[in-house]
Write a protein that holds these residues in place. Structure first.
Motif, PDB file in Angstrom:
ATOM      1  N   UNK A  21       0.710  -1.405  -0.208  1.00  0.00           N
ATOM      2  CA  UNK A  21      -0.023   0.124   0.003  1.00  0.00           C
ATOM      3  C   UNK A  21       1.038   1.241  -0.166  1.00  0.00           C
ATOM      4  N   UNK A  22       0.629   2.237  -0.887  1.00  0.00           N
ATOM      5  CA  UNK A  22       1.490   3.090  -0.919  1.00  0.00           C
ATOM      6  C   UNK A  22       1.061   4.327   0.385  1.00  0.00           C
ATOM      7  N   UNK A  23       1.789   5.138   0.642  1.00  0.00           N
ATOM      8  CA  UNK A  23       1.616   6.114   1.713  1.00  0.00           C
ATOM      9  C   UNK A  23       0.400   6.888   1.626  1.00  0.00           C
ATOM     10  N   UNK A  24      -0.525   7.026   2.619  1.00  0.00           N
ATOM     11  CA  UNK A  24      -1.912   7.597   2.547  1.00  0.00           C
ATOM     12  C   UNK A  24      -1.488   9.193   2.121  1.00  0.00           C
ATOM     13  N   UNK A  25      -2.748   9.582   1.663  1.00  0.00           N
ATOM     14  CA  UNK A  25      -2.661  11.159   1.329  1.00  0.00           C
ATOM     15  C   UNK A  25      -2.305  11.025  -0.079  1.00  0.00           C
ATOM     16  N   UNK A  26      -1.745  10.356  -0.913  1.00  0.00           N
ATOM     17  CA  UNK A  26      -1.370  10.252  -2.383  1.00  0.00           C
ATOM     18  C   UNK A  26      -2.212  10.526  -3.508  1.00  0.00           C
ATOM     19  N   UNK A 159      -7.789  -8.698  -0.320  1.00  0.00           N
ATOM     20  CA  UNK A 159      -7.925  -7.316  -0.410  1.00  0.00           C
ATOM     21  C   UNK A 159      -7.652  -6.756   0.923  1.00  0.00           C
ATOM     22  N   UNK A 160      -6.754  -5.707   0.607  1.00  0.00           N
ATOM     23  CA  UNK A 160      -6.367  -4.726   1.520  1.00  0.00           C
ATOM     24  C   UNK A 160      -6.607  -3.215   1.492  1.00  0.00           C
ATOM     25  N   UNK A 161      -7.310  -2.472   2.223  1.00  0.00           N
ATOM     26  CA  UNK A 161      -7.682  -1.207   1.995  1.00  0.00           C
ATOM     27  C   UNK A 161      -7.480  -0.253   3.361  1.00  0.00           C
ATOM     28  N   UNK A 162      -7.329   1.232   2.959  1.00  0.00           N
ATOM     29  CA  UNK A 162      -7.581   2.096   4.201  1.00  0.00           C
ATOM     30  C   UNK A 162      -9.108   2.752   4.263  1.00  0.00           C
ATOM     31  N   UNK A 163      -9.408   3.032   5.681  1.00  0.00           N
ATOM     32  CA  UNK A 163     -10.739   3.745   5.947  1.00  0.00           C
ATOM     33  C   UNK A 163     -10.075   4.920   6.616  1.00  0.00           C
ATOM     34  N   UNK A 164     -10.986   5.913   6.260  1.00  0.00           N
ATOM     35  CA  UNK A 164     -10.483   7.267   6.875  1.00  0.00           C
ATOM     36  C   UNK A 164     -12.041   7.560   7.622  1.00  0.00           C
ATOM     37  N   UNK A 165     -12.031   7.359   9.060  1.00  0.00           N
ATOM     38  CA  UNK A 165     -13.165   7.778   9.799  1.00  0.00           C
ATOM     39  C   UNK A 165     -13.050   9.164  10.456  1.00  0.00           C
ATOM     40  N   UNK A 166     -12.406  10.078   9.989  1.00  0.00           N
ATOM     41  CA  UNK A 166     -12.111  11.414  10.487  1.00  0.00           C
ATOM     42  C   UNK A 166     -13.352  12.082  10.635  1.00  0.00           C
ATOM     43  N   UNK A 167     -14.415  11.864   9.353  1.00  0.00           N
ATOM     44  CA  UNK A 167     -15.490  12.714   9.268  1.00  0.00           C
ATOM     45  C   UNK A 167     -16.836  11.901   9.418  1.00  0.00           C
ATOM     46  N   UNK A 168     -16.576  10.838  10.141  1.00  0.00           N
ATOM     47  CA  UNK A 168     -17.745   9.850  10.452  1.00  0.00           C
ATOM     48  C   UNK A 168     -17.845   9.777  12.253  1.00  0.00           C
ATOM     49  N   UNK A 185      -4.754   9.950  15.058  1.00  0.00           N
ATOM     50  CA  UNK A 185      -4.234   8.870  13.955  1.00  0.00           C
ATOM     51  C   UNK A 185      -5.222   7.715  14.021  1.00  0.00           C
ATOM     52  N   UNK A 186      -5.832   7.492  15.254  1.00  0.00           N
ATOM     53  CA  UNK A 186      -6.704   6.195  15.071  1.00  0.00           C
ATOM     54  C   UNK A 186      -7.960   6.271  14.257  1.00  0.00           C
ATOM     55  N   UNK A 187      -8.062   7.462  13.616  1.00  0.00           N
ATOM     56  CA  UNK A 187      -9.249   7.597  12.761  1.00  0.00           C
ATOM     57  C   UNK A 187      -8.832   6.690  11.397  1.00  0.00           C
ATOM     58  N   UNK A 188      -7.756   6.572  11.155  1.00  0.00           N
ATOM     59  CA  UNK A 188      -7.296   5.905   9.977  1.00  0.00           C
ATOM     60  C   UNK A 188      -6.835   4.454  10.188  1.00  0.00           C
ATOM     61  N   UNK A 189      -7.595   3.487   9.619  1.00  0.00           N
ATOM     62  CA  UNK A 189      -7.578   2.211   9.786  1.00  0.00           C
ATOM     63  C   UNK A 189      -7.205   1.283   8.416  1.00  0.00           C
ATOM     64  N   UNK A 190      -6.411   0.392   8.687  1.00  0.00           N
ATOM     65  CA  UNK A 190      -5.950  -0.513   7.667  1.00  0.00           C
ATOM     66  C   UNK A 190      -6.860  -2.002   7.946  1.00  0.00           C
ATOM     67  N   UNK A 191      -7.302  -2.278   6.738  1.00  0.00           N
ATOM     68  CA  UNK A 191      -7.985  -3.783   6.771  1.00  0.00           C
ATOM     69  C   UNK A 191      -7.304  -4.750   5.755  1.00  0.00           C
ATOM     70  N   UNK A 192      -7.197  -5.961   6.183  1.00  0.00           N
ATOM     71  CA  UNK A 192      -6.944  -7.274   5.179  1.00  0.00           C
ATOM     72  C   UNK A 192      -8.258  -7.950   5.333  1.00  0.00           C
ATOM     73  N   UNK A 214      -2.948   2.869  11.654  1.00  0.00           N
ATOM     74  CA  UNK A 214      -1.727   2.374  10.712  1.00  0.00           C
ATOM     75  C   UNK A 214      -0.956   3.449  10.114  1.00  0.00           C
ATOM     76  N   UNK A 215       0.276   3.173   9.943  1.00  0.00           N
ATOM     77  CA  UNK A 215       1.145   4.319   9.260  1.00  0.00           C
ATOM     78  C   UNK A 215       1.005   4.401   7.828  1.00  0.00           C
ATOM     79  N   UNK A 216       0.580   3.196   7.253  1.00  0.00           N
ATOM     80  CA  UNK A 216       0.073   3.063   5.904  1.00  0.00           C
ATOM     81  C   UNK A 216      -1.152   3.982   5.513  1.00  0.00           C
ATOM     82  N   UNK A 217      -1.740   4.489   6.393  1.00  0.00           N
ATOM     83  CA  UNK A 217      -3.179   4.997   6.303  1.00  0.00           C
ATOM     84  C   UNK A 217      -3.123   6.563   6.411  1.00  0.00           C
TER      85      UNK A 217
END
Length: 219
Positions: A21-26, A159-168, A185-192, A214-217
């Motif tokens: 996964x590339x670094x988040x913000x991308x 499937x791996x993906x990131x989730x941004x919960x900062x506005x939820x 930082x805990x608003x950003x979650x990685x899933x596998x 996750x640092x990835x997200x």
């Protein structure tokens, strides 16, 4: 309680570790900013990967209907591979089906069970029940991004993906109050997750792991 799943404590990417996964913000308690929130899954509103021709059309799929204040931004890109795009579509529908079950306060809702089985279904049931116990549901915008999908010859996928919960956030049904907290930082979650294609041609999630902060997200 946390807005999104604390269903599974830590992420073990195992077979999906090869997906970089590339670094988040991308791409199942409310939000995870503090111990007062629940953690849950999806449907709704903003741009998302729409059902593709590769998704099964022979089976009648559940209708996903969510409150107007529950919205999503799926930044998952179409791959051009019909199988991978079908995996992404069905994973998106599972996320939304969980949020619908939360909104309807039904931990055994047929919609999320249509898209999940085994450990993933049991985890979602527990996650949804947390919202039911707190008489709460989700609200706001959730973003999904930095997806990576691989498909095996044996009819399974990772499937791996990131989730941004900062506005939820969590919304409590009795009072109508929304539990808004500061972004962390805990608003950003990685899933596998691991999925398989069932006899109806639906990609069903059987295993799901997550890790908050996750640092990835991170943005």
């Amino acid at each position: 309680m946390n807005r999104r799943p604390t269903l599974l404590a830590a992420i073990a990417l195992t077979a999906t570790a090869a997906l970089s996964l590339s670094a988040c913000g991308s791409d199942d308690s409310p939000k995870g900013k503090d111990s007062d929130r629940i953690a849950g899954a999806d449907t709704g509103g903003e741009t998302s990967v729409s059902p593709t021709a590769s998704a099964s059309v022979s089976v009648e799929r559940p209708k996903i209907k969510l409150p107007s204040d529950v919205t999503y931004k799926f930044e998952w890109k179409k791959t051009g591979d019909p199988v991978k795009d079908a995996v992404l579509n069905d994973a998106e529908q599972r996320i939304k089906a969980v949020d619908m079950a939360i909104a309807e306060q039904n931990s055994l809702h047929a919609a999320y069970r249509f898209y999940s089985e085994g450990e993933a279904a049991a985890g979602s049931q527990k996650y949804i029940q947390d919202f039911v116990d707190y008489k709460a549901r989700t609200t706001g915008l959730t973003r999904y991004y930095n997806e990576g999908v691989t498909v095996e010859d044996n009819g399974t996928a990772a499937l791996v993906y990131c989730e941004d919960q900062s506005k939820a956030f969590n919304k409590f049904l009795k009072t109508g109050k929304t539990d808004v907290t500061q972004t962390s930082k805990d608003d950003y979650v990685i899933y596998a997750s691991k999925l398989r294609k069932n006899k109806d041609g639906v990609w069903v999630t059987g295993h799901l792991e997550s890790q908050r902060g996750s640092a990835k997200c991170q943005p």
